[in-house]
Enzyme design. Structure first.
Site, PDB file in Angstrom:
ATOM      1  CG  ASP A   8      50.361  80.133  49.524  1.00 15.69           C
ATOM      2  OD1 ASP A   8      51.458  79.983  48.556  1.00 15.69           O
ATOM      3  OD2 ASP A   8      50.337  81.044  49.892  1.00 15.69           O
ATOM      4  CG  HIS A  62      58.384  75.731  51.155  1.00 17.37           C
ATOM      5  ND1 HIS A  62      59.590  76.086  51.349  1.00 17.37           N
ATOM      6  CD2 HIS A  62      57.417  76.676  51.261  1.00 17.37           C
ATOM      7  CE1 HIS A  62      59.440  77.406  51.721  1.00 17.37           C
ATOM      8  NE2 HIS A  62      58.268  77.973  51.907  1.00 17.37           N
ATOM      9  CG  HIS A  73      56.870  83.953  46.047  1.00 14.70           C
ATOM     10  ND1 HIS A  73      56.545  83.396  47.114  1.00 14.70           N
ATOM     11  CD2 HIS A  73      57.420  85.086  45.837  1.00 14.70           C
ATOM     12  CE1 HIS A  73      57.367  84.334  47.980  1.00 14.70           C
ATOM     13  NE2 HIS A  73      57.808  85.168  47.117  1.00 14.70           N
TER      14      HIS A  73
HETATM   15  C1  SDX Z   1      55.271  80.329  48.852  1.00 19.47           C
HETATM   16  O1  SDX Z   1      60.064  80.427  49.569  1.00 19.47           O
HETATM   17  C2  SDX Z   1      59.341  80.780  50.537  1.00 19.47           C
HETATM   18  O2  SDX Z   1      59.631  80.881  51.722  1.00 19.47           O
HETATM   19  C3  SDX Z   1      57.998  81.014  49.857  1.00 19.47           C
HETATM   20  C4  SDX Z   1      56.987  81.123  50.965  1.00 19.47           C
HETATM   21  C5  SDX Z   1      57.017  82.423  51.725  1.00 19.47           C
HETATM   22  O3  SDX Z   1      56.454  82.450  52.763  1.00 19.47           O
HETATM   23  O4  SDX Z   1      57.478  83.391  50.924  1.00 19.47           O
HETATM   24  O5  SDX Z   1      56.833  79.991  51.619  1.00 19.47           O
HETATM   25  C6  SDX Z   1      55.295  81.332  50.097  1.00 19.47           C
HETATM   26  O6  SDX Z   1      55.708  80.688  47.826  1.00 19.47           O
HETATM   27  C7  SDX Z   1      55.150  79.010  49.083  1.00 19.47           C
HETATM   28  C8  SDX Z   1      54.832  78.247  47.662  1.00 19.47           C
HETATM   29  C9  SDX Z   1      53.712  78.481  46.972  1.00 19.47           C
HETATM   30  N1  SDX Z   1      53.774  77.787  45.517  1.00 19.47           N
HETATM   31  C10 SDX Z   1      52.942  76.712  45.272  1.00 19.47           C
HETATM   32  O7  SDX Z   1      51.968  76.240  45.977  1.00 19.47           O
HETATM   33  C11 SDX Z   1      53.170  76.383  43.695  1.00 19.47           C
HETATM   34  C12 SDX Z   1      53.253  74.835  43.544  1.00 19.47           C
HETATM   35  N2  SDX Z   1      54.592  74.441  44.215  1.00 19.47           N
HETATM   36  C13 SDX Z   1      55.740  74.194  43.118  1.00 19.47           C
HETATM   37  O8  SDX Z   1      55.547  74.785  42.406  1.00 19.47           O
HETATM   38  C14 SDX Z   1      57.045  73.824  43.885  1.00 19.47           C
HETATM   39  O9  SDX Z   1      56.747  73.155  45.063  1.00 19.47           O
HETATM   40  C15 SDX Z   1      57.801  75.064  44.414  1.00 19.47           C
HETATM   41  C16 SDX Z   1      58.096  75.912  43.377  1.00 19.47           C
HETATM   42  C17 SDX Z   1      57.184  75.938  45.455  1.00 19.47           C
HETATM   43  C18 SDX Z   1      59.048  74.647  45.002  1.00 19.47           C
HETATM   44  O10 SDX Z   1      59.623  73.875  43.952  1.00 19.47           O
HETATM   45  P1  SDX Z   1      61.220  73.227  43.945  1.00 19.47           P
HETATM   46  O11 SDX Z   1      61.837  73.560  45.246  1.00 19.47           O
HETATM   47  O12 SDX Z   1      61.876  74.274  42.922  1.00 19.47           O
HETATM   48  O13 SDX Z   1      61.194  71.875  43.605  1.00 19.47           O
HETATM   49  P2  SDX Z   1      60.622  71.596  42.072  1.00 19.47           P
HETATM   50  O14 SDX Z   1      59.861  72.353  41.612  1.00 19.47           O
HETATM   51  O15 SDX Z   1      61.862  71.253  41.265  1.00 19.47           O
HETATM   52  O16 SDX Z   1      60.001  70.133  42.295  1.00 19.47           O
HETATM   53  C19 SDX Z   1      60.599  68.793  42.667  1.00 19.47           C
HETATM   54  C20 SDX Z   1      59.872  67.823  42.092  1.00 19.47           C
HETATM   55  C21 SDX Z   1      59.483  67.930  40.724  1.00 19.47           C
HETATM   56  O17 SDX Z   1      59.130  67.022  40.140  1.00 19.47           O
HETATM   57  P3  SDX Z   1      60.170  66.552  38.903  1.00 19.47           P
HETATM   58  O18 SDX Z   1      60.074  67.413  37.919  1.00 19.47           O
HETATM   59  O19 SDX Z   1      61.422  66.400  39.698  1.00 19.47           O
HETATM   60  O20 SDX Z   1      59.703  65.072  38.459  1.00 19.47           O
HETATM   61  O21 SDX Z   1      58.502  67.723  42.617  1.00 19.47           O
HETATM   62  C22 SDX Z   1      57.481  68.009  41.839  1.00 19.47           C
HETATM   63  C23 SDX Z   1      58.181  68.897  40.650  1.00 19.47           C
HETATM   64  O22 SDX Z   1      57.503  68.650  39.507  1.00 19.47           O
HETATM   65  N3  SDX Z   1      56.605  69.103  42.696  1.00 19.47           N
HETATM   66  C24 SDX Z   1      55.288  68.931  42.388  1.00 19.47           C
HETATM   67  C25 SDX Z   1      54.772  70.240  43.194  1.00 19.47           C
HETATM   68  N4  SDX Z   1      55.829  70.650  43.884  1.00 19.47           N
HETATM   69  C26 SDX Z   1      57.051  70.022  43.482  1.00 19.47           C
HETATM   70  N5  SDX Z   1      54.478  68.585  41.497  1.00 19.47           N
HETATM   71  C27 SDX Z   1      53.158  68.879  41.453  1.00 19.47           C
HETATM   72  N6  SDX Z   1      52.884  69.791  42.209  1.00 19.47           N
HETATM   73  C28 SDX Z   1      53.538  70.486  43.100  1.00 19.47           C
HETATM   74  N7  SDX Z   1      53.079  71.366  43.970  1.00 19.47           N
END
Ligand code: SDX
Length: 382
Positions: free
Chosen positions: A318, A267, A228
């Site tokens: 971010d 996201h 997050h």
């Molecule tokens: C913020 O919700 C909001 O509005 C938040 C925010 C706000 O203003 O409040 O926008 C602020 O928190 C932005 C997000 C910041 N976080 C990051 O940058 C951390 C990296 N991002 C990931 O951890 C991920 O993208 C999430 C947690 C943000 C979202 O993930 P989801 O929707 O739960 O999806 P997921 O993790 O299940 O991903 C789906 C697939 C997965 O692959 P598989 O396991 O199915 O093979 O996509 C991959 C994930 O591994 N994936 C990534 C990735 N993001 C998704 N793989 C590598 N790097 C990434 N960044």
């Protein structure tokens, strides 16, 4: 309960209605009380957007002046907050400092104000508390960075606007308008984003009729996580690991092979790019020109192109904000506290909204533990 009823992470679940902001992944747009965030970022001072989030309308000049006059009493670092921070180890994480500072402010404000039954406070009390935290956080974040650098706190300057004063208290220099504008835009972009994890945390805590300070402390805890808000700090750690653009490919090969999450990408709601990124990237570009740092753009663009090309996962807010804060001179550990200083407006707007039309937030769970069983030899008293 059928598996299909379980939505892990509450993904796609509409938990309530809000009038504060609308996140629309289909149109890749974000509205704050109906205004596109890009328009607000290009035309408004951050404290006018704070007013909009709290009150539902942009302020008149008189309303903004009154808000500024009321907030001025909280701008300086309060002695009791400085004491609360100073008793912490210098190397504790600034988000833990922030959590402690808000907790101290709340404990002092609520002292002697009755039992838990009075905790929730009136709407007017919570509006005043929201402004208090909004006005106080810049001096707390600025002091945290200066304390880690063994520097004394800098007093606020009444004549400076919110963003200029924040930069002044952090660096002790007259901030350049280019930097002030980029900073102001970042705060507006970070201010609010519907039911993200930290905001929803604040609403859950408010739904029990607990107090605003407890809800904000909980939200700070949620925002700290690298999935997050902690991601903006983590983006800089990644940039430091990679070093320069020509090391992106081998670094990414390695990172993806070890299944690392690449911070600043992806996201839960936006799946074709975060609506806020173009505006923050434009602010980053002005800073890159201002500080003459084409190397930052090189690394930023190479990593983005490489990762999007391979995984089709796009940058979130971010990703551009991390390097932007780095160029402005903020310590990497200060980045997520900056997110708190912005998001306090969204959190408190949601706390007020939850309070105005409350229902205890308590979802169900499906059970997959052992069937009912009993202790050998146990005989219930007859
Ligand atoms: C913020 O919700 C909001 O509005 C938040 C925010 C706000 O203003 O409040 O926008 C602020 O928190 C932005 C997000 C910041 N976080 C990051 O940058 C951390 C990296 N991002 C990931 O951890 C991920 O993208 C999430 C947690 C943000 C979202 O993930 P989801 O929707 O739960 O999806 P997921 O993790 O299940 O991903 C789906 C697939 C997965 O692959 P598989 O396991 O199915 O093979 O996509 C991959 C994930 O591994 N994936 C990534 C990735 N993001 C998704 N793989 C590598 N790097 C990434 N960044």
């Amino acid at each position: 309960m059928a598996d299909t009823d379980i939505k892990k992470g509450l993904a796609g679940v509409v938990a309530d209605v809000t009038a504060i902001s609308k996140v629309n992944p289909d149109t890749n747009s974000l509205l704050y009380r109906g205004y596109p965030v890009q328009e607000l970022a290009a035309t408004q001072p951050f404290d006018a957007v704070a007013y909009l989030l709290w009150h539902g309308e942009l302020p008149t000049d008189e309303q903004l002046a009154a808000q500024r006059a009321e907030g001025r009493q909280y701008r300086a670092l309060a002695p009791e907050v400085k004491t609360a921070i100073d008793q912490l180890p210098l190397d504790c994480h600034p988000m833990d400092e922030l959590r402690t500072a808000v907790s101290a402010i709340g404990a002092i404000d609520l002292a002697g104000k009755g039992s838990v039954l009075d905790a929730v406070g009136t709407v007017e009390e919570n509006r005043a508390r929201s402004l208090h935290l909004f006005a106080a956080l810049p001096s707390i974040v600025a002091y945290g960075q200066r304390r880690r650098q063994h520097l004394e706190p800098i007093a606020p300057r009444e004549e400076l606007d919110y963003s200029s004063n924040f930069l002044w208290m952090t660096f002790g220099e007259e901030p350049d308008p280019v930097v002030v504008d980029a900073f102001n835009r970042s705060m507006i972009l970070y201010a609010e984003h519907s039911f993200n994890a930290s905001t929803f945390t604040a609403r859950v805590i408010t739904s029990t009729l607990s107090d605003l300070y407890s809800a904000v402390v909980g939200a700070i805890g949620a925002l700290k996580g690298p999935l997050h808000g902690g991601a903006n700090e983590a983006v800089l750690h990644i940039f430091d690991e990679i070093g320069s653009a020509d090391n992106v490919v081998p670094w990414l090969d390695d990172a993806l092979a070890s299944k690392r999450k690449i911070m600043g990408f992806g996201h839960r709601v936006y799946k074709r790019g975060d609506s806020r990124v173009p505006t923050m990237k434009a602010a980053l570009d002005t800073l890159i020109d201002f500080y003459d740092r084409p190397d930052v753009l090189d690394l930023y663009s190479t990593l983005e192109a490489e990762f999007v090309g391979r995984k089709g996962i796009y940058p979130n807010l971010d990703y551009p904000s991390g390097p932007a804060y780095n160029l402005m001179g903020f310590d990497t550990l200060t980045f997520t506290p900056l997110f708190v200083a912005a998001r306090i407006t969204g959190w408190t707007a949601h706390i007020l909204e939850q309070q105005a039309s409350n229902a205890l937030i308590r979802p169900l769970s499906a059970y997959d533990g052992p069937d009912e069983r009993h202790i050998n030899g146990y005989r219930p008293d007859t």
